[in-house]
Design an enzyme around this catalytic site. Sequence first.
Site, PDB file in Angstrom:
ATOM      1  N   CYS A  60       0.830  -1.218   0.000  1.00 45.46           N
ATOM      2  CA  CYS A  60       0.000   0.000   0.000  1.00 45.46           C
ATOM      3  C   CYS A  60       0.859   1.261   0.000  1.00 45.46           C
ATOM      4  O   CYS A  60       1.740   1.425   0.856  1.00 45.46           O
ATOM      5  CB  CYS A  60      -0.959  -0.074   1.199  1.00 45.46           C
ATOM      6  SG  CYS A  60      -1.192   1.446   2.087  1.00 45.46           S
ATOM      7  N   CYS A  63       0.968   3.428   3.093  1.00 43.61           N
ATOM      8  CA  CYS A  63       1.740   2.807   4.181  1.00 43.61           C
ATOM      9  C   CYS A  63       3.228   3.046   3.965  1.00 43.61           C
ATOM     10  O   CYS A  63       3.975   3.341   4.897  1.00 43.61           O
ATOM     11  CB  CYS A  63       1.485   1.296   4.241  1.00 43.61           C
ATOM     12  SG  CYS A  63      -0.259   0.865   4.388  1.00 43.61           S
ATOM     13  N   CYS A 197     -29.269 -20.131  36.425  1.00 47.01           N
ATOM     14  CA  CYS A 197     -28.410 -21.105  35.726  1.00 47.01           C
ATOM     15  C   CYS A 197     -26.929 -20.746  35.854  1.00 47.01           C
ATOM     16  O   CYS A 197     -26.519 -19.626  35.554  1.00 47.01           O
ATOM     17  CB  CYS A 197     -28.868 -21.197  34.262  1.00 47.01           C
ATOM     18  SG  CYS A 197     -27.570 -21.264  33.043  1.00 47.01           S
ATOM     19  N   CYS A 200     -24.978 -19.686  32.738  1.00 48.51           N
ATOM     20  CA  CYS A 200     -25.346 -18.324  32.319  1.00 48.51           C
ATOM     21  C   CYS A 200     -24.541 -17.302  33.128  1.00 48.51           C
ATOM     22  O   CYS A 200     -24.070 -16.302  32.593  1.00 48.51           O
ATOM     23  CB  CYS A 200     -26.832 -18.054  32.537  1.00 48.51           C
ATOM     24  SG  CYS A 200     -27.909 -19.219  31.672  1.00 48.51           S
TER      25      CYS A 200
END
Length: 447
Positions: A60, A63, A197, A200
């Site tokens: 690029c 870059c 739970c 959970c």
Amino acid sequence: MGMFGASGLLLGAVSCTFFLAANSLYSSSDDVIELTPTNFNKEVIQSDSLWLVEFYAPWCGHCQRLTPEWKKAATALKGVVKVGAVDADKHQSLGGQYGVRGFPTIKIFGSNKNKAEDYQGGRTSEAIVDAALSTLRSLVKDRLSGRSGGYSSGKQNSQESGGGDKKDVIELTDDNFDKNVVNSDDVWLVEFYAPWCGHCKNLEPEWAAAATEVKEQTKGKVKLAAVDATVNQMLASRYGIRGFPTIKIFQKGEDPVDYDGGRTRSDIVARALDLFSESAPQPELLEIIDENIVKSTCDAHQLCVIAVLPHILDTGAAGRNSYLEVMLKMADKYKKKMWGWLWTEAGAQSELENALGIGGFGYPAMAAVNARKMKFALLKGSFSEQGINEFLRELSFGRGSTAPVGGGGFPKINTVEPWDGKDGELPVEDDIDLSDVDLEDWDKDEL
């Protein structure tokens, strides 16, 4: 492999060594720390330091221009702020994890390493150093006032934030579910849970941390939500929830599917980012009206696909729109490739046409240009969904015949008025007086 393949094997021995050298923009002798999926977590995420990280691609242009400034900034900040770089072309998973869509992208990893910020400042070493120092100042002040102790890893983060800060998890109920989820353009990951739970409860801090990160990375386009299935029984029975926690993925126009991935923050984030790239908006299709559009599009993407459409007088607006429609469909189909898409009218950019071997006939035409290698491939088949799909598929596998761009660099691009979306008008010609023209000469063969 061809020119679009990842290796440079077909280049001669001379350029091969150059190509390998150009493969990475940084070396171990620089003060820039090379980051990879192997060392990123240890170096950046678990570190107490402030980090500036550049995600780049070796091909690029932007870059390459940033490299000397980035090295200068790294040397200046040595021992104060860490400066790193990721070859995100090579390590796409790492780029994807941080929502990198173009190059270069610079992220700042401050006190909360799970919340990287985008750097939007200038590309000079001065601007980079200024931004680093002002971020450093606020980070130190935060520590002084007891805010944010600098998280060192995802696990600790969950515990430190009091079981996960749930501010970014959207609570859904029987009443608001359809309004929020079913007709939404966004992607939803919904956890159905029961308060009693254990699994959970274990998931809760991970889900909360993931919700915050996903919101940041996708600008809110992927949402994490939770439904208490013991209270909202209508939803639980509609989606056949049998056990807890159950996570379902909702996308517009599709039946919900079960999420069956891992239950850690990073697993959840990775899946969410995959869903995001699948549902990402299609790339823009830009008309070439000046040099800047060509440069910025072709520099920032591995390939730019350029179509030269017939003159407006040959197709009218309806014909032109049907060609643009085909291109948009293909841009959408190949959007994960992150290519650039451009078009121009026949004759408007004659130097560009000549450089791509299109010039003067056979419209509509299409070329895919690799600006890094200054090579291109031409569409040989029909300008149709099927023809273009074949052409692009070959390219994405690194196949297809290619040629160097005429002149070895981008040709002169003319600045033109953008198309107004209307049918063209014939130019008004002056009436020509034919009385002086000797029609006898027209029979002769000489030109």
